[in-house]
Design a protein around this motif. Sequence first.
Motif, short mmCIF file in Angstrom:
data_model
loop_
_atom_site.label_atom_id
_atom_site.label_comp_id
_atom_site.label_asym_id
_atom_site.label_seq_id
_atom_site.Cartn_x
_atom_site.Cartn_y
_atom_site.Cartn_z
N ARG A 147 0.83 -1.21 0.00
CA ARG A 147 0.00 0.00 0.00
C ARG A 147 0.87 1.26 0.00
N LEU A 148 1.90 1.27 0.84
CA LEU A 148 2.79 2.43 0.90
C LEU A 148 3.49 2.65 -0.43
N ALA A 149 3.95 1.56 -1.04
CA ALA A 149 4.67 1.67 -2.32
C ALA A 149 3.76 2.22 -3.42
N LEU A 150 2.55 1.66 -3.53
CA LEU A 150 1.65 2.12 -4.60
C LEU A 150 1.19 3.55 -4.35
N ASN A 151 0.95 3.92 -3.09
CA ASN A 151 0.61 5.31 -2.79
C ASN A 151 1.72 6.25 -3.27
N THR A 152 2.97 5.86 -3.01
CA THR A 152 4.11 6.69 -3.41
C THR A 152 4.22 6.80 -4.92
N VAL A 153 4.10 5.65 -5.60
CA VAL A 153 4.19 5.65 -7.07
C VAL A 153 3.04 6.44 -7.68
N PHE A 154 1.84 6.25 -7.13
CA PHE A 154 0.66 6.94 -7.67
C PHE A 154 0.79 8.45 -7.49
N LEU A 155 1.32 8.87 -6.33
CA LEU A 155 1.56 10.29 -6.10
C LEU A 155 2.57 10.82 -7.11
N GLY A 156 3.64 10.05 -7.34
CA GLY A 156 4.65 10.47 -8.32
C GLY A 156 4.07 10.60 -9.72
N VAL A 157 3.22 9.65 -10.12
CA VAL A 157 2.60 9.70 -11.45
C VAL A 157 1.75 10.96 -11.59
N ASN A 158 0.95 11.27 -10.58
CA ASN A 158 0.10 12.45 -10.65
C ASN A 158 0.90 13.74 -10.66
N LEU A 159 1.96 13.80 -9.88
CA LEU A 159 2.82 14.99 -9.90
C LEU A 159 3.51 15.14 -11.25
N ALA A 160 3.89 14.01 -11.86
CA ALA A 160 4.52 14.05 -13.18
C ALA A 160 3.55 14.56 -14.23
N LEU A 161 2.28 14.12 -14.15
CA LEU A 161 1.27 14.59 -15.10
C LEU A 161 1.00 16.08 -14.95
N ILE A 162 0.96 16.55 -13.69
CA ILE A 162 0.76 17.98 -13.45
C ILE A 162 1.93 18.78 -14.01
N SER A 163 3.15 18.27 -13.81
CA SER A 163 4.35 18.95 -14.32
C SER A 163 4.35 18.96 -15.84
N LEU A 164 3.92 17.83 -16.44
CA LEU A 164 3.86 17.76 -17.90
C LEU A 164 2.89 18.79 -18.46
N TYR A 165 1.77 18.97 -17.80
CA TYR A 165 0.81 19.98 -18.25
C TYR A 165 1.42 21.38 -18.17
N HIS A 166 2.23 21.60 -17.12
CA HIS A 166 2.86 22.92 -16.97
C HIS A 166 3.92 23.16 -18.05
N VAL A 167 4.67 22.09 -18.38
CA VAL A 167 5.78 22.24 -19.34
C VAL A 167 5.28 22.21 -20.77
N GLN A 168 4.37 21.30 -21.08
CA GLN A 168 3.88 21.15 -22.44
C GLN A 168 2.35 21.07 -22.47
N PRO A 169 1.70 22.18 -22.24
CA PRO A 169 0.23 22.18 -22.20
C PRO A 169 -0.39 21.84 -23.56
N GLU A 170 0.39 21.98 -24.63
CA GLU A 170 -0.17 21.70 -25.95
C GLU A 170 -0.47 20.22 -26.16
N LEU A 171 0.06 19.34 -25.29
CA LEU A 171 -0.23 17.92 -25.41
C LEU A 171 -1.67 17.60 -25.00
N PHE A 172 -2.30 18.51 -24.33
CA PHE A 172 -3.64 18.28 -23.81
C PHE A 172 -4.69 18.97 -24.67
N ARG A 173 -5.91 18.47 -24.56
CA ARG A 173 -7.01 19.07 -25.33
C ARG A 173 -7.28 20.48 -24.83
N THR A 174 -7.79 21.29 -25.73
CA THR A 174 -8.17 22.65 -25.37
C THR A 174 -9.69 22.74 -25.36
N LEU A 175 -10.23 23.22 -24.25
CA LEU A 175 -11.68 23.33 -24.10
C LEU A 175 -12.09 24.79 -24.03
#
Length: 368
Positions: free
Chosen positions: A125-153
Amino acid sequence: MKRSTDKTWLTTFQQRYSVKERIFLFYMAFFAALALLTIVANILSGFDFSFNYKWMAISTFCTVLGLLALKRIRTELVHRVGIYGLCLVVLPVSWLSSAGLVSPSMVYSVVALLLINFLLAGIERLALNTVFLGVNLALISLYHVQPELFRTLSAEEQFLDWMVNIPLLFVFTALLLATLERAYEREREVNIEKTRKLAILSRTDSLTGLQNRRHLNEDIGDRIREWQNKGTPFSIIVLDVDYFKQFNDAYGHLQGDKCLQRIASLLQAAVSRSDDNVYRFGGEEFLLLLKETDRAGALSFARRLEADIARAAIPHKQSGVSSVITASMGIATCDTRNADSQTLLKQADTALYQAKDSGRNRIVCFEG
């Protein structure tokens, strides 16, 4: 009739599946339904059908795992595939194909976080919580660095996206918490009932169904305190079945057990007040605790017991005093000389042995 059937089905479902299993099924059903709802919304909105491939895959993934879990096929493996697949594949891919931080997609990660912590434990549980947190932080960072990869609404599309998804999330979370609350209440009620039954078993003699001597001192102590506070007398009667060893030798232990059960039933039937108790004191000995009963009252009660046992006419050809089962009884009444349980029990025991030494089938009151 339908309501009764529905209730029976729900009860059966709750009894068959554990809380964790029900939570997993709840999650799979929710995400499968959400994917189907999104497909319908995309079709009605006129989007290209290729937008639905991802949602079709999610719906299939959740439906298959839900069916396997429903049939309890490799349950633990299915749970892990569902949790890891949802957290590390389905949600990240869905977020990448969404509008990023301007959409509510990331909020679904909170829902997935609940699933991780409900179904997994320990290091995993601790390991998956840590990995899942890292994945979400990476996705947030990716949106900040390359927002054009995401759809525009547009502002209107963002509004509709939040207005549809947030109520869904609220309803899902509310149902989940309600399920957990009901499960907790059921577990609490079951534990209370188990505790109650264990408490009864700890006080109950398995052969006769009478109370055993485990809490006898405590019960006598309660009566002594009542006597000290209110001055109300009470008495105890210790009863011993005469020549019971010889009865067992003559008729066998099975008949001996039946004899003790019959005596126990007679004693229980004789006690009419709820505050009076009957105990199996050990072997062929029984004890009666009579509230608000003085020596004369206890003696009168013992004589009625003697008559009841005589009327039962349980054959005893090896008895030294009668052709039927008889009993010897010793009586002690609480007074200033024996205001503790051990002294009172010793006095009743002394009276009992006086009755036995006098030829048995006797009633003796302790005189001091």
